[in-house]
Write a protein that holds these residues in place. Structure first.
Motif, mmCIF file in Angstrom:
data_model
loop_
_atom_site.group_PDB
_atom_site.id
_atom_site.type_symbol
_atom_site.label_atom_id
_atom_site.label_comp_id
_atom_site.label_asym_id
_atom_site.label_seq_id
_atom_site.Cartn_x
_atom_site.Cartn_y
_atom_site.Cartn_z
ATOM 1 N N LEU A 28 -8.511 -13.038 40.448
ATOM 2 C CA LEU A 28 -8.352 -14.437 40.055
ATOM 3 C C LEU A 28 -8.320 -15.344 41.292
ATOM 4 O O LEU A 28 -8.939 -16.412 41.310
ATOM 5 N N VAL A 29 -7.627 -14.890 42.330
ATOM 6 C CA VAL A 29 -7.558 -15.653 43.587
ATOM 7 C C VAL A 29 -8.946 -15.737 44.221
ATOM 8 O O VAL A 29 -9.360 -16.801 44.698
ATOM 9 N N PHE A 30 -9.691 -14.635 44.201
ATOM 10 C CA PHE A 30 -11.047 -14.643 44.760
ATOM 11 C C PHE A 30 -11.928 -15.658 44.026
ATOM 12 O O PHE A 30 -12.694 -16.386 44.650
ATOM 13 N N GLU A 31 -11.824 -15.714 42.700
ATOM 14 C CA GLU A 31 -12.603 -16.685 41.925
ATOM 15 C C GLU A 31 -12.206 -18.117 42.280
ATOM 16 O O GLU A 31 -13.061 -18.999 42.391
ATOM 17 N N ALA A 32 -10.909 -18.350 42.468
ATOM 18 C CA ALA A 32 -10.442 -19.692 42.832
ATOM 19 C C ALA A 32 -10.996 -20.103 44.195
ATOM 20 O O ALA A 32 -11.402 -21.250 44.392
ATOM 21 N N ILE A 33 -11.022 -19.175 45.132
ATOM 22 C CA ILE A 33 -11.569 -19.469 46.468
ATOM 23 C C ILE A 33 -13.059 -19.775 46.358
ATOM 24 O O ILE A 33 -13.556 -20.720 46.989
ATOM 25 N N ASP A 34 -13.769 -19.013 45.559
ATOM 26 C CA ASP A 34 -15.193 -19.298 45.350
ATOM 27 C C ASP A 34 -15.394 -20.682 44.735
ATOM 28 O O ASP A 34 -16.342 -21.397 45.077
ATOM 29 N N LEU A 35 -14.504 -21.073 43.841
ATOM 30 C CA LEU A 35 -14.586 -22.408 43.235
ATOM 31 C C LEU A 35 -14.335 -23.510 44.260
ATOM 32 O O LEU A 35 -14.975 -24.562 44.225
ATOM 33 N N ALA A 75 -1.945 -15.343 45.813
ATOM 34 C CA ALA A 75 -2.598 -14.397 46.719
ATOM 35 C C ALA A 75 -1.699 -13.246 47.179
ATOM 36 O O ALA A 75 -2.173 -12.114 47.270
ATOM 37 N N PRO A 76 -0.414 -13.480 47.479
ATOM 38 C CA PRO A 76 0.401 -12.338 47.922
ATOM 39 C C PRO A 76 0.589 -11.251 46.858
ATOM 40 O O PRO A 76 0.967 -10.128 47.184
ATOM 41 N N LYS A 77 0.314 -11.568 45.603
ATOM 42 C CA LYS A 77 0.470 -10.593 44.526
ATOM 43 C C LYS A 77 -0.874 -9.914 44.276
ATOM 44 O O LYS A 77 -1.794 -10.524 43.733
ATOM 45 N N GLN A 78 -0.982 -8.675 44.673
ATOM 46 C CA GLN A 78 -2.238 -7.927 44.617
ATOM 47 C C GLN A 78 -2.855 -7.899 43.222
ATOM 48 O O GLN A 78 -4.071 -7.920 43.074
ATOM 49 N N VAL A 112 -3.388 -21.142 41.468
ATOM 50 C CA VAL A 112 -3.983 -19.803 41.426
ATOM 51 C C VAL A 112 -4.013 -19.185 42.826
ATOM 52 O O VAL A 112 -3.657 -18.018 43.007
ATOM 53 N N ILE A 113 -4.396 -19.969 43.823
ATOM 54 C CA ILE A 113 -4.460 -19.445 45.193
ATOM 55 C C ILE A 113 -3.066 -19.076 45.692
ATOM 56 O O ILE A 113 -2.907 -18.153 46.483
ATOM 57 N N ALA A 114 -2.039 -19.749 45.177
ATOM 58 C CA ALA A 114 -0.660 -19.424 45.558
ATOM 59 C C ALA A 114 -0.277 -18.005 45.139
ATOM 60 O O ALA A 114 0.688 -17.442 45.655
ATOM 61 N N LEU A 153 -3.984 -21.641 51.032
ATOM 62 C CA LEU A 153 -5.193 -21.022 51.569
ATOM 63 C C LEU A 153 -4.892 -20.248 52.849
ATOM 64 O O LEU A 153 -5.351 -19.115 53.021
ATOM 65 N N SER A 154 -4.113 -20.846 53.738
ATOM 66 C CA SER A 154 -3.800 -20.152 54.992
ATOM 67 C C SER A 154 -2.913 -18.932 54.737
ATOM 68 O O SER A 154 -3.057 -17.905 55.393
ATOM 69 N N SER A 155 -2.016 -19.025 53.754
ATOM 70 C CA SER A 155 -1.203 -17.875 53.372
ATOM 71 C C SER A 155 -2.078 -16.767 52.800
ATOM 72 O O SER A 155 -1.903 -15.581 53.120
ATOM 73 N N ALA A 156 -3.040 -17.146 51.957
ATOM 74 C CA ALA A 156 -3.972 -16.165 51.393
ATOM 75 C C ALA A 156 -4.769 -15.496 52.502
ATOM 76 O O ALA A 156 -4.962 -14.275 52.495
ATOM 77 N N CYS A 157 -5.200 -16.274 53.469
ATOM 78 C CA CYS A 157 -5.966 -15.722 54.593
ATOM 79 C C CYS A 157 -5.127 -14.686 55.341
ATOM 80 O O CYS A 157 -5.615 -13.605 55.673
#
Length: 194
Positions: free
Chosen positions: A21-28, A13-16, A9-11, A57-61
Motif C-alpha cells: 500500500l505504501v509503495f502504491e502511495a509513493i507511485d501516486l 511505512a514502518p509497518k511491513q 498511507v505513507i505514514a 517520506l523521509s521516514s519511509a526512505c
C-alpha cells in the motif's frame, strides 16, 4: 482530500504488512508530480508539504534503506527522487524539506553504514543522491540555521575522507559555513581543519 490521504498511507511505512500500500502511495506521489495540467509542480509540492508528507517520506526512505529486499531499495531511490523534486522547489518548499522531521531521517541515512542489509554500492548511491539534495538546499541561505539544528555539519565532515563525495561535500560545507562563524567552529571541531 486525496493528498492528505497519501500522507496517512505513507505514514504506515514502518509497518511491513502495509508495504504494498505504501509503495502504491509513493507511485501516486510520483504521478501527481508528473502531471502538468491545472497546477504547477511547485504548487503541488507546496500543497503536499503543507499536508505534512515530507517527514513521512523521509521516514519511509530510512525504513527502505534498512530493509533487505531490492524492491525496498528501489522505493528508497524513488523517495529520494521525490525529495529531490521538493528540494528544487521555491524557498517555501525548501523550508519544508529542511524541517527537523525530514533532515533527521536524511542525516540518519547519511550516518548509516553497510550493515549487511543494503549492499555497499547501493548505500553509496543513496548517500550520493542525498548529498545532492543537501547541496541544493544549502544554496537557499534562509534555511541554513534550520539545517544547522539537525547537526548536519558534524555528519558531513567525515564524508570528506571519501574521494567519491569530497567535491560535493566541500561545496555543501562552503555554503553552510561561509555566512556563519558558529558553523565554521562546528566544522573545525568536527575535523574539517586538521
Amino acid at each position: 482530500g486525496g493528498l492528505k490521504s497519501l500522507t496517512y498511507v505513507i505514514a504506515l511505512a514502518p509497518k511491513q504488512e502495509y508495504s504494498s500500500l505504501v509503495f502504491e502511495a509513493i507511485d501516486l506521489v510520483i504521478h501527481v508530480l508528473k502531471i502538468n495540467k491545472g497546477i504547477s509542480k511547485n504548487d503541488a509540492c507546496r500543497l503536499m508539504s503543507e499536508d505534512g508528507i515530507l517527514p513521512y517520506l523521509s521516514s519511509a526512505c530510512a525504513c527502505f534503506v534498512r530493509a533487505t529486499t531490492q524492491n525496498d531499495l528501489a522505493y528508497a531511490n524513488k523517495v529520494i527522487e521525490i525529495l529531490g523534486k521538493f528540494a528544487n522547489g521555491h524557498a517555501v518548499v525548501k523550508r519544508f524539506v529542511a524541517c527537523q522531521g525530514v533532515l533527521t531521517h536524511i542525516v540518519g541515512i547519511l550516518g548509516s553504514t553497510d550493515d549487511g542489509n543494503a549492499t555497499g554500492s547501493n548505500l553509496l548511491k543513496i548517500h550520493k543522491k542525498l548529498l545532492q539534495i543537501i547541496r541544493t538546499l544549502v544554496m537557499e541561505s534562509s534555511i541554513l540555521d534550520q539545517m544547522q539544528e539537525s547537526n548536519i555539519v558534524a555528519i558531513l565532515v567525515p564524508f570528506m575522507k571519501s574521494p567519491v563525495h569530497r567535491n560535493v561535500i566541500l561545496l555543501i560545507l562552503f555554503y553552510l559555513t561561509r555566512l556563519s562563524s558558529k558553523r565554521q567552529v562546528i566544522a573545525a571541531k568536527a575535523g574539517l581543519v586538521p
